[in-house]
Write an enzyme that holds these catalytic residues in place. Structure first.
Site, short mmCIF file in Angstrom:
data_model
loop_
_atom_site.label_atom_id
_atom_site.label_comp_id
_atom_site.label_asym_id
_atom_site.label_seq_id
_atom_site.Cartn_x
_atom_site.Cartn_y
_atom_site.Cartn_z
N HIS A 187 -1.17 0.24 -9.59
CA HIS A 187 -1.84 -0.71 -8.69
C HIS A 187 -2.49 -1.88 -9.45
O HIS A 187 -3.71 -2.04 -9.46
CB HIS A 187 -2.91 0.01 -7.84
N ARG A 219 0.86 -1.19 0.00
CA ARG A 219 0.00 0.00 0.00
C ARG A 219 0.89 1.23 0.00
O ARG A 219 1.96 1.24 0.65
CB ARG A 219 -0.92 0.03 1.24
N GLU A 249 -4.36 7.40 -4.95
CA GLU A 249 -4.76 6.51 -6.05
C GLU A 249 -6.23 6.75 -6.38
O GLU A 249 -7.03 6.90 -5.45
CB GLU A 249 -4.58 5.04 -5.65
N1 LIG Z 1 -0.70 -4.28 -5.39
C1 LIG Z 1 -1.70 -5.14 -5.35
O1 LIG Z 1 -2.44 -5.28 -6.31
C2 LIG Z 1 -1.89 -5.99 -4.16
C3 LIG Z 1 -1.57 -5.53 -2.91
N2 LIG Z 1 -1.69 -6.34 -1.81
C4 LIG Z 1 -1.29 -5.82 -0.51
O2 LIG Z 1 -0.37 -6.72 0.07
C5 LIG Z 1 -0.72 -6.96 1.42
C6 LIG Z 1 -0.26 -8.33 1.83
O3 LIG Z 1 -1.05 -9.31 1.18
P1 LIG Z 1 -0.98 -10.84 1.68
O4 LIG Z 1 0.41 -11.30 1.71
O5 LIG Z 1 -1.94 -11.61 0.88
O6 LIG Z 1 -1.52 -10.68 3.16
P2 LIG Z 1 -1.25 -11.65 4.39
O7 LIG Z 1 -2.24 -11.26 5.41
O8 LIG Z 1 -1.18 -13.06 3.93
O9 LIG Z 1 0.22 -11.26 4.86
C7 LIG Z 1 0.55 -10.08 5.53
C8 LIG Z 1 1.73 -10.36 6.42
O10 LIG Z 1 2.19 -9.14 6.98
C9 LIG Z 1 2.53 -9.39 8.32
N3 LIG Z 1 2.48 -8.14 9.09
C10 LIG Z 1 1.40 -7.45 9.51
N4 LIG Z 1 1.77 -6.36 10.18
C11 LIG Z 1 3.12 -6.36 10.18
C12 LIG Z 1 4.09 -5.49 10.72
N5 LIG Z 1 3.75 -4.40 11.43
N6 LIG Z 1 5.39 -5.79 10.52
C13 LIG Z 1 5.75 -6.90 9.84
N7 LIG Z 1 4.87 -7.75 9.32
C14 LIG Z 1 3.58 -7.48 9.48
C15 LIG Z 1 1.54 -10.43 8.81
O11 LIG Z 1 2.02 -11.12 9.94
C16 LIG Z 1 1.42 -11.31 7.58
O12 LIG Z 1 2.36 -12.36 7.61
C17 LIG Z 1 -2.24 -6.75 1.47
O13 LIG Z 1 -2.67 -6.37 2.75
C18 LIG Z 1 -2.45 -5.66 0.46
O14 LIG Z 1 -2.36 -4.40 1.09
C19 LIG Z 1 -2.11 -7.64 -1.93
C20 LIG Z 1 -2.46 -8.14 -3.14
C21 LIG Z 1 -2.42 -7.35 -4.36
O1 LIG Z 2 -6.13 -7.37 -3.01
C1 LIG Z 2 -5.63 -6.27 -2.75
O2 LIG Z 2 -5.39 -5.90 -1.59
C2 LIG Z 2 -5.32 -5.34 -3.83
O3 LIG Z 2 -4.67 -4.36 -3.63
C3 LIG Z 2 -5.80 -5.61 -5.19
O4 LIG Z 2 -5.81 -6.90 -5.54
#
Ligand SMILES: NC(=O)C1=CN([C@@H]2O[C@H](COP(=O)(O)OP(=O)(O)OC[C@H]3O[C@@H](n4cnc5c(N)ncnc54)[C@H](O)[C@@H]3O)[C@@H](O)[C@H]2O)C=CC1
Ligand SMILES: O=C(O)C(=O)CO
Length: 319
Positions: free
Chosen positions: A286, A239, A268
């Site tokens: 994004h 983000r 965004e």
């Molecule tokens: N650019 C895009 O299109 C996308 C962006 N995202 C972003 O990526 C993020 C992560 O996605 P996932 O890996 O699927 O989520 P997830 O929930 O599987 O993993 C997030 C990880 O971050 C860790 N975490 C949380 N707070 C933390 C902190 N303060 N310090 C260190 N680690 C911390 C958690 O323990 C967890 O292991 C989403 O929340 C979203 O914001 C996700 C998918 C697509």
């Molecule tokens: O899944 C998310 O969090 C995104 O940013 C878009 O896939």
């Protein structure tokens, strides 16, 4: 029995819309514009469920005005920082997301940004495309090599682990910081750092994969950017608000940050025009999860959550 009524706020994949129409009374507008606070509040009186994207904001103020008819918000995203979860739960509204199915697509984009930033893809592409490539030298567009370099990953969840798997294929040494240490199996040789500061000190490349929370907003501020080794490459597909963008501009100007690859911005859509003049910043709008396969899988996961809910079960991805 009549079908539940759902509002799909944006243009999801054809397969998702088709399946949704088979099983639900669907409200969907091909105009594909983000739902405003007023839209969300108004629509809540006409639907049983909503499939929003991160472009629709369920703030505490919006949630307070939702009609009691709305029972479930089945997000088409893994990130839920656009939702005030406490407010939604407080109103008895179930909230779900779409983890795992987008991890590989997002990790692939992070890899593209890391390679592109490290190897001058922006300048290289523009030079050839513009017809101004009239020079070659061993000193021309010399980049930074991934092989053998240390990669720091902040947030070792679905996307962070998928990114680590891909980076291993580039023979990088993987380090990570996470809320908690992974099992040895999930760690797969990655080196755990209990503190972010310890991770920053060793990261030739740093990639952000944690959610935006009150704890992580502004995570990469001037002080933390300064703790990275000189010339480090910063990648962000998580983000925009995890990075203090003004501090990143200063760090690029100072040459302390060697390059950056950004898919997410504080503002965004739009991004930050301050980065536009930097050839060593590769940017995408994004689109981390934007692949054909992943869009279908995200849509189906959102529908799986709705299906379970309307069968009277707990949705698999309830938060
Ligand atoms: N650019 C895009 O299109 C996308 C962006 N995202 C972003 O990526 C993020 C992560 O996605 P996932 O890996 O699927 O989520 P997830 O929930 O599987 O993993 C997030 C990880 O971050 C860790 N975490 C949380 N707070 C933390 C902190 N303060 N310090 C260190 N680690 C911390 C958690 O323990 C967890 O292991 C989403 O929340 C979203 O914001 C996700 C998918 C697509
Ligand atoms: O899944 C998310 O969090 C995104 O940013 C878009 O896939």
């Amino acid at each position: 029995m009549s079908k539940p009524v759902i509002w799909i706020t944006r243009t999801l994949s054809n397969a998702t819309l088709e399946r949704a129409r088979r099983d639900y009374e669907v409200i969907w507008d091909a105009a594909d514009t983000p739902g405003s606070a007023e839209d969300i509040i108004k629509m809540s009186a006409s639907v049983d469920g909503i499939i929003p994207c991160h472009s629709e904001h369920f703030s505490a103020d919006v949630v307070a005005q939702l009609d009691p008819r709305l029972k479930i918000v089945a997000n088409h995203s893994v990130g839920v920082d656009h939702c005030d979860l406490d407010a939604l739960r407080g109103k008895g509204i179930v909230v779900t997301n779409t983890p795992d199915v987008l991890s590989d697509a997002t990790a692939e984009l992070a890899m593209m940004l890391m390679l592109g930033a490290a190897r001058n893809a922006v300048a290289g592409d523009r030079t050839v495309r513009s017809g101004t490539w009239d020079f070659w030298s061993p000193a021309f567009l010399v980049g930074k090599q991934l092989t053998g370099a240390r990669l720091g990953i902040v947030g070792m969840g679905g996307v962070g682990r998928a990114f680590a798997r891909k980076a291993r294929g580039f023979d990088m040494e993987i380090h990570y910081h996470n809320r908690s240490r992974l099992s040895p199996e999930d760690e797969a040789g990655a080196i755990y750092h209990e503190t972010l500061e310890s991770l920053l000190a060793v990261s030739d490349f740093l990639s952000l994969h944690c959610p935006a929370t009150p704890e992580t907003v502004g995570l990469m501020n001037a002080d933390r950017l300064a703790q990275l080794p000189k010339g480090a490459v910063l990648v962000n597909t998580a983000r925009g608000n995890l990075i203090d963008e003004a501090a990143l501009v200063d760090a690029l100007d100072a040459g302390h940050i060697g390059a950056a690859g950004l898919d997410c911005f504080v503002t965004e859509p739009g991004g930050n025009p301050a980065f536009a003049s930097y050839d060593n910043v590769m940017m995408m709008p994004h689109v981390g999860s934007a692949t054909v396969q992943t869009r279908d899988a995200m849509g189906f996961k959102a529908l799986d959550n709705l299906d379970a809910f309307f069968r009277g079960e707990s949705p698999p991805n309830a938060l």
